[in-house]
Every structure is written in C-alpha cells, then in structure tokens.
Design an enzyme around this catalytic site. Structure first.
Site, PDB file in Angstrom:
ATOM      1  N   ASP A   1       0.842  -1.196   0.000  1.00 55.30           N
ATOM      2  CA  ASP A   1       0.000   0.000   0.000  1.00 55.30           C
ATOM      3  C   ASP A   1       0.881   1.251   0.000  1.00 55.30           C
ATOM      4  O   ASP A   1       2.034   1.199   0.441  1.00 55.30           O
ATOM      5  CB  ASP A   1      -0.885   0.034   1.258  1.00 55.30           C
ATOM      6  CG  ASP A   1      -1.853  -1.123   1.296  1.00 55.30           C
ATOM      7  OD1 ASP A   1      -2.144  -1.697   0.232  1.00 55.30           O
ATOM      8  OD2 ASP A   1      -2.320  -1.450   2.412  1.00 55.30           O
TER       9      ASP A   1
HETATM   10  N1  URA Z   1      -1.261  -5.857   3.994  1.00 60.05           N
HETATM   11  C1  URA Z   1      -1.736  -4.600   3.996  1.00 60.05           C
HETATM   12  O1  URA Z   1      -2.746  -4.301   4.614  1.00 60.05           O
HETATM   13  N2  URA Z   1      -1.049  -3.679   3.301  1.00 60.05           N
HETATM   14  C2  URA Z   1       0.091  -3.943   2.629  1.00 60.05           C
HETATM   15  O2  URA Z   1       0.683  -3.044   2.026  1.00 60.05           O
HETATM   16  C3  URA Z   1       0.570  -5.261   2.642  1.00 60.05           C
HETATM   17  C4  URA Z   1      -0.134  -6.210   3.335  1.00 60.05           C
END
Ligand code: URA
Length: 250
Positions: free
Chosen positions: A106
């Site tokens: 993310d």
């Molecule tokens: N899980 C999440 O919530 N975000 C990420 O970036 C990776 C795994």
C-alpha cells in the site's frame, strides 16, 4: 544461451533505448570478438562472444533484481501520472531495464519491495500455488492479545466474508504505553489478499498504525537500507527466492 540481436543484448545490459543503441553501434563503438560491428541486427551469443563498447568489456546480465525499502508516499508501480512510484526512485541508468515491482505494498506501507525484469520469477513469487510467505512488522492501536494470536492461527473472517488461511502472529510488545496504548507485532502470511494485514486487524477490532514488510520467502530486508534506499540482490539472495526449500523456511 541462444543467440540474440546485438541491439537487444546492449539494451538488456542498460546501455540505453534501442534507438540510442543503434546510434552507438552505427558510430563504430561496438566490437564483437575483436571486430567492429555496425549491424545492430547481428545475432550474438552474449555468453560466448567478447562484446566491447568503446574498448570496455560488456558484462551481460539478462535479469536484474533490486531490493528496495519502499518509503511511505510511493506506490508499487512502474509509472503513474499523479503519484511517485517505486521505479521513479531509481537512477536513470536502471530505467533501461524495464523493471517492475514483484508484488504490491500500500502507499502508506514501508519495507521490502523487489524490483525486477524477470517475469517468471515475479510470477512464481506471487503465485498462490507457491505459497511464498511474507513477514510484516506492525504497530497496532490497542492491546494485541493471545486471543488475537489464536484467531489469526485459525483464520479470521474479512469484511467481504473471506476466511483467511492460518497465519502466525507474534506479539513483540503488548501495549507499550506512552500517551496511548499500542502494540508491536510481527505477522507471517501465507497468502496475499488486498490490504490483508489491515483487514485482519480490523476483523479483530484493531487498527494498523504503521506497517512494514520485512521478509519475502527466505529474503530479508537489509536493515542497512533506509526508507527509499535500494540495492541489487547478491547472487545468494537471488537463489533464496528461487530455491523452494529455503523459501519454505521463513
Ligand atoms: N497488507 C496490507 O494491509 N497492506 C500492505 O501493504 C501489505 C499487506
């Protein structure tokens, strides 16, 4: 290795775009086994022929593997008109290699992101069938309990009704209290659903404040890399990603 066009060998080795390389070849700067070559379409075997550019030997590398400590505020993509991408953080020289991120984090997640031009390896790394484990470090708002550990072990139901595979939650610090209650945890996932870590904690009524991926399969994020920094993998590290035995032991 089978023979390839000379301009492709040079472009795979980071010497510029195909157009730029054709110009370099036309200028007479390139030799193969001691003879100047001006035909960009000449087929050569980069493992057997001595290729030189301006008298310097070419070190042919078909694939590149880069470990980045992705900072927050950068997306896991090759290009984007609005947001800065992980590939934008690389110096110009690397841009000729058509690197892409093998997997997604993310925008607000930090940590281990692999950039490569090896499509097969990226596919294997991300394929649900291969089960390459991912380890995350996170700061959680509230007190993470042994009950949460048990829930994660059994699988939790996400907001869309999906039940997660068993995962290993380890409490590093439960409720370290400064002004507010927070917990530090590590979590190993054997699958990769959208926003999975955040949604798993939501499922047990908690919120992820900070998230960082620290390991993929046998490959650990180099702790010397600050957010935004990167380096190429060592040959041993590349093997960790393709060696199924070691990949299984996170
Ligand atoms: N899980 C999440 O919530 N975000 C990420 O970036 C990776 C795994």
């Amino acid at each position: 290795m089978t023979k390839m066009r000379l301009d492709r060998v040079l472009s795979n080795s980071g010497y510029g775009s195909r157009n730029e390389i054709r110009k370099i070849i036309k200028s007479g700067a390139v030799s193969v086994d001691g003879r100047t070559v001006i035909d960009a379409s000449l087929h050569v075997d980069p493992d057997r022929s001595a290729i030189e550019i301006d008298g310097e030997g070419l070190c042919y590398r078909k694939f590149l593997y880069i470990m980045m400590n992705k900072p927050a505020g950068v997306i896991s993509a090759t290009s984007d008109i609005r947001q800065r991408t992980a590939v934008d953080l690389l110096p110009e020289w690397y841009k000729n290699f058509n690197l892409f991120p093998a997997g997604r984090l993310d925008i607000d997640t930090e940590g281990l992101l692999l950039l490569t031009n090896d499509g097969q390896m990226a596919h294997e790394l991300l394929s649900p069938k291969k089960h390459v484990d991912k380890r995350y470090y996170a700061l959680i708002e509230g007190l993470v309990t042994q009950e949460d550990v048990k829930c994660f072990e059994e699988g939790v139901i996400l907001d869309d009704g999906y039940k997660t595979m068993p995962s290993e939650l380890e409490i590093i610090v439960a409720g370290s209290s400064r002004s507010e209650l927070r917990s530090e945890i590590e979590l190993v996932l054997h699958e990769g659903k959208f926003h999975q870590v955040k949604r798993m904690f939501e499922a047990v009524g908690k919120r992820v404040i900070y998230l960082k991926r620290i390991q993929m399969g046998g490959l650990k994020l180099d702790e010397a890399l600050k957010a935004g920094e990167f380096r190429e993998l060592t040959p041993q590290e590349v093997l960790l990603l393709v060696d199924k035995e070691q990949v299984a032991q996170v």
